[in-house]
Design an enzyme around this catalytic site. Structure first.
Site, PDB file in Angstrom:
ATOM      1  N   PRO A   1     -22.698 -41.365  -0.831  1.00 47.24           N
ATOM      2  CA  PRO A   1     -23.337 -42.572  -1.402  1.00 47.24           C
ATOM      3  C   PRO A   1     -24.542 -42.940  -0.414  1.00 47.24           C
ATOM      4  O   PRO A   1     -25.653 -43.942  -0.858  1.00 47.24           O
ATOM      5  CB  PRO A   1     -22.211 -43.708  -0.857  1.00 47.24           C
ATOM      6  CG  PRO A   1     -21.122 -42.961  -0.404  1.00 47.24           C
ATOM      7  CD  PRO A   1     -21.453 -41.520  -0.415  1.00 47.24           C
TER       8      PRO A   1
ATOM      9  N   GLU B   1     -14.638 -38.997   5.006  1.00 44.45           N
ATOM     10  CA  GLU B   1     -15.768 -39.899   5.468  1.00 44.45           C
ATOM     11  C   GLU B   1     -17.134 -38.891   5.346  1.00 44.45           C
ATOM     12  O   GLU B   1     -17.823 -39.560   5.575  1.00 44.45           O
ATOM     13  CB  GLU B   1     -15.458 -40.212   7.057  1.00 44.45           C
ATOM     14  CG  GLU B   1     -14.469 -41.240   7.130  1.00 44.45           C
ATOM     15  CD  GLU B   1     -14.416 -42.388   6.367  1.00 44.45           C
ATOM     16  OE1 GLU B   1     -15.574 -43.145   6.532  1.00 44.45           O
ATOM     17  OE2 GLU B   1     -13.651 -42.846   5.600  1.00 44.45           O
TER      18      GLU B   1
ATOM     19  N   ARG C   1     -26.943 -29.272 -19.362  1.00 41.89           N
ATOM     20  CA  ARG C   1     -27.304 -29.534 -20.696  1.00 41.89           C
ATOM     21  C   ARG C   1     -28.619 -29.479 -20.831  1.00 41.89           C
ATOM     22  O   ARG C   1     -29.261 -29.222 -22.129  1.00 41.89           O
ATOM     23  CB  ARG C   1     -26.754 -30.656 -21.276  1.00 41.89           C
ATOM     24  CG  ARG C   1     -27.113 -31.963 -20.693  1.00 41.89           C
ATOM     25  CD  ARG C   1     -26.310 -33.263 -21.133  1.00 41.89           C
ATOM     26  NE  ARG C   1     -26.596 -33.575 -22.449  1.00 41.89           N
ATOM     27  CZ  ARG C   1     -27.764 -34.448 -22.612  1.00 41.89           C
ATOM     28  NH1 ARG C   1     -28.721 -34.573 -21.807  1.00 41.89           N
ATOM     29  NH2 ARG C   1     -27.901 -34.822 -23.969  1.00 41.89           N
TER      30      ARG C   1
ATOM     31  N   ASP D   1     -32.949 -37.973 -26.059  1.00 43.95           N
ATOM     32  CA  ASP D   1     -32.095 -38.612 -24.881  1.00 43.95           C
ATOM     33  C   ASP D   1     -32.503 -39.692 -24.241  1.00 43.95           C
ATOM     34  O   ASP D   1     -33.635 -39.985 -24.168  1.00 43.95           O
ATOM     35  CB  ASP D   1     -31.921 -37.812 -23.777  1.00 43.95           C
ATOM     36  CG  ASP D   1     -30.933 -36.694 -23.673  1.00 43.95           C
ATOM     37  OD1 ASP D   1     -29.999 -36.782 -24.726  1.00 43.95           O
ATOM     38  OD2 ASP D   1     -30.810 -35.880 -22.993  1.00 43.95           O
TER      39      ASP D   1
HETATM   40  N1  ADE Z   1     -19.018 -39.794  -2.786  1.00 39.49           N
HETATM   41  C1  ADE Z   1     -18.394 -40.953  -2.739  1.00 39.49           C
HETATM   42  N2  ADE Z   1     -19.130 -41.711  -3.347  1.00 39.49           N
HETATM   43  C2  ADE Z   1     -20.063 -41.273  -3.968  1.00 39.49           C
HETATM   44  C3  ADE Z   1     -21.281 -41.688  -4.529  1.00 39.49           C
HETATM   45  N3  ADE Z   1     -21.425 -42.925  -5.056  1.00 39.49           N
HETATM   46  N4  ADE Z   1     -22.214 -40.585  -4.911  1.00 39.49           N
HETATM   47  C4  ADE Z   1     -22.244 -39.479  -4.434  1.00 39.49           C
HETATM   48  N5  ADE Z   1     -21.249 -39.077  -3.801  1.00 39.49           N
HETATM   49  C5  ADE Z   1     -20.164 -39.670  -3.321  1.00 39.49           C
END
Ligand code: ADE
Length: 232
Positions: A83, A110, A148, A162
């Site tokens: 994230p 984590e 793709r 797309d």
């Molecule tokens: N791992 C956990 N959440 C994630 C996300 N939003 N993007 C990429 N990897 C992740």
């Protein structure tokens, strides 16, 4: 193109590799998806892939040694799903689809030991502002999106229309029957008049983008035809 995915949960990828467009692309050897089980690179008796974080705190951290060893077996750009990464989008997918080989590390718990990120990872990528239990779904999602775009996997016209390819959302699609319980398909699509159909589709794309995702239009030059259609 070859996409390596390093994961602690290889079984999660079995459906992904066998079904639909990706399954066919693999069969035709247009693409290779190599699932690497990180646990096979854990050389201790218990095959321990994670450990407690230094400094304390909740959750576990993926150990560096198995990842460093697994990365020795692959080539190309290394991407880590987290994230904290840059946001994945179609532009990045188009760039990555030009590569001959890429490797995606699916983080779990984590995350992975930062020393792996610092010395081996080229790009940290997030699929959105939310937190999943692991990087397997993000890895699958990215692999799907990139795959793709590999020549031959789908028709070129398919991805040229797309959402996002031309910076706009896609137009609405219809198939038979032409009328269902009084709901009709727009007349122009039945006309066989290619130019009018093209114009209608562009107009619908512009309308949708303007109403739903105005942010996509910021900084995007409109063509002469687009300007004219927006003014109508
Ligand atoms: N791992 C956990 N959440 C994630 C996300 N939003 N993007 C990429 N990897 C992740």
């Amino acid at each position: 193109m070859k996409i390596n995915i390093l994961t602690l949960f290889p079984e999660m990828f079995s459906g992904f590799k066998s079904e639909s467009i990706i399954g066919k692309a693999l069969e035709k050897n247009l693409l290779e998806i190599n699932i690497v089980n990180i646990r096979e690179f854990c050389y201790d008796k218990h095959k321990q892939a994670d450990d407690m974080p230094f400094g304390g705190g909740a959750g576990m951290v993926m150990k560096p040694e198995p990842l460093f060893r697994a990365l020795e077996t692959v080539k190309g750009k290394v991407i880590y799903t987290t994230p904290q990464g840059v946001r994945f989008n179609q532009k990045l997918a188009i760039e990555l689809a030009q590569e001959e080989e890429i490797t995606i590390i699916a983080g779990h718990y984590e995350g992975i030991d930062e020393r792996v990120v610092e010395s081996k990872v080229d790009l940290e990528v997030s699929i959105g502002d939310f937190v999943l239990t692991g990087g397997e779904l993000p890895a699958m999602m990215m692999a799907d999106c990139i795959a793709r775009l590999v020549p031959g996997v789908i028709k070129k016209e398919s991805y040229e229309n797309d959402s996002f390819f031309n910076g706009l959302l896609d137009y609405p699609h219809y198939t038979r029957p032409a009328e269902y319980e009084g709901m009709k398909v727009p007349e122009v699509l039945l006309s066989g008049h290619h130019k009018n159909i093209e114009t209608w589709r562009l107009k619908e794309s512009l309308k949708r983008t303007y109403l739903r995702r105005r942010d996509l239009l910021v900084g995007r030059e409109l063509s002469k035809e687009e300007k004219k259609l927006l003014a109508e």
